[in-house]
Design a protein around this motif. Structure first.
Motif, PDB file in Angstrom:
ATOM      1  N   ASP A 155      -0.928  10.510   0.918  1.00 13.99           N
ATOM      2  CA  ASP A 155      -1.703   9.528   0.661  1.00 13.99           C
ATOM      3  C   ASP A 155      -3.106   9.727   0.945  1.00 13.99           C
ATOM      4  O   ASP A 155      -3.644   9.722   1.892  1.00 13.99           O
ATOM      5  N   THR A 191       0.825   3.950   1.743  1.00 14.81           N
ATOM      6  CA  THR A 191       1.302   4.485   3.217  1.00 14.81           C
ATOM      7  C   THR A 191       2.594   3.508   3.558  1.00 14.81           C
ATOM      8  O   THR A 191       3.208   4.260   4.001  1.00 14.81           O
ATOM      9  N   PRO A 201       0.915  -1.275   0.111  1.00 16.31           N
ATOM     10  CA  PRO A 201      -0.028   0.045  -0.050  1.00 16.31           C
ATOM     11  C   PRO A 201       0.817   1.409   0.041  1.00 16.31           C
ATOM     12  O   PRO A 201       2.079   1.312   0.500  1.00 16.31           O
ATOM     13  N   CYS A 244      -5.550   8.202   0.387  1.00 16.17           N
ATOM     14  CA  CYS A 244      -6.569   6.943   0.906  1.00 16.17           C
ATOM     15  C   CYS A 244      -6.556   7.173   2.536  1.00 16.17           C
ATOM     16  O   CYS A 244      -7.757   6.807   3.164  1.00 16.17           O
ATOM     17  N   ILE A 245      -5.769   7.890   3.058  1.00 15.39           N
ATOM     18  CA  ILE A 245      -5.743   8.163   4.591  1.00 15.39           C
ATOM     19  C   ILE A 245      -6.921   9.252   4.809  1.00 15.39           C
ATOM     20  O   ILE A 245      -7.323   9.360   6.005  1.00 15.39           O
ATOM     21  N   SER A 246      -7.216  10.019   4.013  1.00 13.95           N
ATOM     22  CA  SER A 246      -8.208  11.185   4.138  1.00 13.95           C
ATOM     23  C   SER A 246      -9.456  10.463   4.909  1.00 13.95           C
ATOM     24  O   SER A 246     -10.137  11.384   5.731  1.00 13.95           O
ATOM     25  N   TYR A 247      -9.932   9.500   4.715  1.00 16.05           N
ATOM     26  CA  TYR A 247     -11.247   9.276   5.241  1.00 16.05           C
ATOM     27  C   TYR A 247     -10.924   8.589   6.849  1.00 16.05           C
ATOM     28  O   TYR A 247     -11.869   8.544   7.601  1.00 16.05           O
ATOM     29  N   ASN A 259      -2.537  14.094   3.825  1.00 14.89           N
ATOM     30  CA  ASN A 259      -3.528  13.573   2.849  1.00 14.89           C
ATOM     31  C   ASN A 259      -2.569  13.919   1.439  1.00 14.89           C
ATOM     32  O   ASN A 259      -2.978  13.198   0.364  1.00 14.89           O
TER      33      ASN A 259
END
Length: 75
Positions: free
Chosen positions: A54, A16, A14, A56-59, A51
């Motif tokens: 990545d 991250t 991933p 994807c981490i925003s949520y 953010n």
């Protein structure tokens, strides 16, 4: 791949995991540069920095627990 073109094995790395060292270095730089700002400003800028690396981490950004300890800041 198998004879029926299905995937038999895969390794997922991933973003991250790939970006972790850069994320940590940028967080340190961002937070350190904003020590004279209110905690909410620092937190938001740190979230934006994460953010940027990545999305994807925003949520799941609520995971960021920020505690600012200011020691004898001039001014």
């Amino acid at each position: 791949m198998s004879a029926d073109d299905s995937v038999e094995a895969a390794r997922i790395v991933p973003p991250t995991a790939q970006n972790q060292p850069s994320i940590e270095a940028d967080l340190e730089a961002v937070a350190t540069s904003l020590l004279d700002q209110p905690e909410e400003v620092i937190r938001r800028r740190c979230e934006l920095s994460i953010n940027n690396h990545d999305p994807c981490i925003s949520y799941a950004i609520h995971f960021l627990k920020l505690s600012v300890h200011r020691a004898c800041m001039p001014g």
